[in-house]
Design a protein around this motif. Structure first.
Motif, mmCIF file in Angstrom:
data_model
loop_
_atom_site.group_PDB
_atom_site.id
_atom_site.type_symbol
_atom_site.label_atom_id
_atom_site.label_comp_id
_atom_site.label_asym_id
_atom_site.label_seq_id
_atom_site.Cartn_x
_atom_site.Cartn_y
_atom_site.Cartn_z
ATOM 1 N N MET A 1 0.837 -1.175 0.000
ATOM 2 C CA MET A 1 0.000 0.000 0.000
ATOM 3 C C MET A 1 0.884 1.242 0.000
ATOM 4 O O MET A 1 1.854 1.339 0.749
ATOM 5 N N ALA A 2 0.574 2.198 -0.843
ATOM 6 C CA ALA A 2 1.367 3.419 -0.970
ATOM 7 C C ALA A 2 1.198 4.316 0.253
ATOM 8 O O ALA A 2 0.136 4.361 0.862
ATOM 9 N N ASP A 3 2.278 5.013 0.589
ATOM 10 C CA ASP A 3 2.242 5.970 1.699
ATOM 11 C C ASP A 3 1.722 7.292 1.154
ATOM 12 O O ASP A 3 2.425 8.007 0.453
ATOM 13 N N THR A 4 0.490 7.622 1.459
ATOM 14 C CA THR A 4 -0.121 8.840 0.933
ATOM 15 C C THR A 4 0.365 10.100 1.640
ATOM 16 O O THR A 4 0.083 11.196 1.191
ATOM 17 N N SER A 5 1.111 9.945 2.741
ATOM 18 C CA SER A 5 1.626 11.124 3.441
ATOM 19 C C SER A 5 2.930 11.632 2.832
ATOM 20 O O SER A 5 3.382 12.721 3.159
ATOM 21 N N PHE A 6 3.556 10.861 1.948
ATOM 22 C CA PHE A 6 4.818 11.276 1.333
ATOM 23 C C PHE A 6 4.581 12.409 0.353
ATOM 24 O O PHE A 6 3.715 12.341 -0.506
ATOM 25 N N ASP A 7 5.383 13.465 0.477
ATOM 26 C CA ASP A 7 5.291 14.629 -0.409
ATOM 27 C C ASP A 7 6.624 14.812 -1.127
ATOM 28 O O ASP A 7 7.593 15.278 -0.519
ATOM 29 N N PRO A 8 6.716 14.428 -2.403
ATOM 30 C CA PRO A 8 7.993 14.572 -3.110
ATOM 31 C C PRO A 8 8.454 16.022 -3.211
ATOM 32 O O PRO A 8 9.655 16.290 -3.256
ATOM 33 N N HIS A 9 7.520 16.979 -3.218
ATOM 34 C CA HIS A 9 7.893 18.396 -3.237
ATOM 35 C C HIS A 9 8.677 18.767 -1.984
ATOM 36 O O HIS A 9 9.638 19.536 -2.039
ATOM 37 N N ALA A 10 8.259 18.246 -0.830
ATOM 38 C CA ALA A 10 8.951 18.530 0.431
ATOM 39 C C ALA A 10 10.371 17.968 0.405
ATOM 40 O O ALA A 10 11.306 18.629 0.891
ATOM 41 N N LEU A 11 10.548 16.783 -0.153
ATOM 42 C CA LEU A 11 11.889 16.208 -0.261
ATOM 43 C C LEU A 11 12.763 17.054 -1.178
ATOM 44 O O LEU A 11 13.923 17.332 -0.865
ATOM 45 N N LEU A 12 12.216 17.495 -2.300
ATOM 46 C CA LEU A 12 12.972 18.380 -3.192
ATOM 47 C C LEU A 12 13.389 19.662 -2.474
ATOM 48 O O LEU A 12 14.516 20.131 -2.620
ATOM 49 N N ALA A 13 12.493 20.219 -1.691
ATOM 50 C CA ALA A 13 12.769 21.487 -1.005
ATOM 51 C C ALA A 13 13.862 21.362 0.043
ATOM 52 O O ALA A 13 14.640 22.303 0.242
ATOM 53 N N ARG A 14 13.953 20.236 0.713
ATOM 54 C CA ARG A 14 14.945 20.117 1.790
ATOM 55 C C ARG A 14 16.267 19.501 1.325
ATOM 56 O O ARG A 14 17.248 19.514 2.057
ATOM 57 N N SER A 15 16.321 18.970 0.122
ATOM 58 C CA SER A 15 17.527 18.299 -0.371
ATOM 59 C C SER A 15 18.581 19.303 -0.809
ATOM 60 O O SER A 15 18.279 20.270 -1.491
ATOM 61 N N ARG A 16 19.806 19.026 -0.425
ATOM 62 C CA ARG A 16 20.931 19.891 -0.790
ATOM 63 C C ARG A 16 21.918 19.188 -1.711
ATOM 64 O O ARG A 16 22.977 19.720 -2.012
ATOM 65 N N LEU A 17 21.559 17.980 -2.147
ATOM 66 C CA LEU A 17 22.378 17.248 -3.103
ATOM 67 C C LEU A 17 21.442 16.460 -3.998
ATOM 68 O O LEU A 17 20.526 15.793 -3.511
ATOM 69 N N GLY A 18 21.670 16.574 -5.291
ATOM 70 C CA GLY A 18 20.837 15.859 -6.245
ATOM 71 C C GLY A 18 21.647 15.478 -7.471
ATOM 72 O O GLY A 18 22.825 15.821 -7.587
ATOM 73 N N VAL A 19 21.006 14.781 -8.383
ATOM 74 C CA VAL A 19 21.632 14.385 -9.639
ATOM 75 C C VAL A 19 20.829 15.009 -10.766
ATOM 76 O O VAL A 19 19.630 14.730 -10.917
ATOM 77 N N LEU A 20 21.491 15.862 -11.535
ATOM 78 C CA LEU A 20 20.877 16.537 -12.672
ATOM 79 C C LEU A 20 21.144 15.720 -13.927
ATOM 80 O O LEU A 20 22.282 15.319 -14.184
ATOM 81 N N ALA A 21 20.095 15.460 -14.695
ATOM 82 C CA ALA A 21 20.218 14.688 -15.932
ATOM 83 C C ALA A 21 19.890 15.580 -17.117
ATOM 84 O O ALA A 21 18.823 16.184 -17.174
ATOM 85 N N THR A 22 20.847 15.659 -18.052
ATOM 86 C CA THR A 22 20.631 16.339 -19.317
ATOM 87 C C THR A 22 20.805 15.300 -20.424
ATOM 88 O O THR A 22 21.153 14.149 -20.149
ATOM 89 N N ILE A 23 20.584 15.707 -21.653
ATOM 90 C CA ILE A 23 20.614 14.760 -22.764
ATOM 91 C C ILE A 23 21.817 15.041 -23.654
ATOM 92 O O ILE A 23 21.959 16.144 -24.198
ATOM 93 N N LYS A 24 22.681 14.026 -23.787
ATOM 94 C CA LYS A 24 23.859 14.144 -24.659
ATOM 95 C C LYS A 24 23.420 14.160 -26.123
ATOM 96 O O LYS A 24 22.294 13.772 -26.446
ATOM 97 N N SER A 25 24.324 14.558 -26.995
ATOM 98 C CA SER A 25 23.998 14.614 -28.420
ATOM 99 C C SER A 25 23.658 13.244 -28.991
ATOM 100 O O SER A 25 22.929 13.148 -29.974
ATOM 101 N N ASP A 26 24.139 12.159 -28.355
ATOM 102 C CA ASP A 26 23.808 10.819 -28.847
ATOM 103 C C ASP A 26 22.535 10.263 -28.205
ATOM 104 O O ASP A 26 22.174 9.111 -28.431
ATOM 105 N N GLY A 27 21.865 11.086 -27.379
ATOM 106 C CA GLY A 27 20.600 10.688 -26.784
ATOM 107 C C GLY A 27 20.703 10.051 -25.403
ATOM 108 O O GLY A 27 19.696 9.875 -24.726
#
Length: 143
Positions: A1-27
């Protein structure tokens, strides 16, 4: 059963380290560790980088971008997807490009002990501000 109390926006707001993904010329994805700053009310994520990075070259060609963050314990994750705009690099320490980087720093890390030094370094390092307009946010709490 999914945890309906989880807010991904809140995790984004408090995180100070992440992984940014861009697209290379080869896709294939190009991944970079970054220090994100999320403004939920404005619907944007911001990241500072230097002009000569692969992520800047990729975003100049294709502005689609994703950012993933993980909680410290590893049991929650969130991903934001959107389109990036680039500001900078600036040549004037008091110009709008560097001003945008000052705003990013304040949101991501607070006050700097020497704003004149910070502004000078932003120009000499040829810093660019990546601003992602967030279209989609999703994530999960794994336990």
């Amino acid at each position: 059963m999914a945890d309906t109390s989880f807010d991904p926006h809140a995790l984004l707001a408090r995180s100070r380290l992440g992984v940014l993904a861009t697209i290379k010329s080869d896709g294939r994805p190009q991944l970079s560790p970054v220090q994100p700053s999320y403004d939920r009310a404005a619907g944007v994520l911001r990241v500072s980088t230097t002009e000569r990075t692969a992520k800047v070259a990729n975003l100049r060609r294709d502005p689609r971008v994703s950012l993933e963050v993980t909680s410290e314990d590893g049991w929650e994750w969130a991903t934001a997807e959107g389109t990036a705009t680039l500001v900078g690099p600036g040549t004037d320490p008091h110009g709008p490009e560097v001003g945008a980087l000052v705003d990013y720093y304040r949101a991501a890390a607070g006050e700097h002990p020497d704003w004149d030094e910070y502004r000078s370094v932003m120009v000499s390092d040829r810093r660019v501000l990546i601003t992602m307009t967030v279209d989609t946010v999703y994530g999960a709490k794994l336990r």
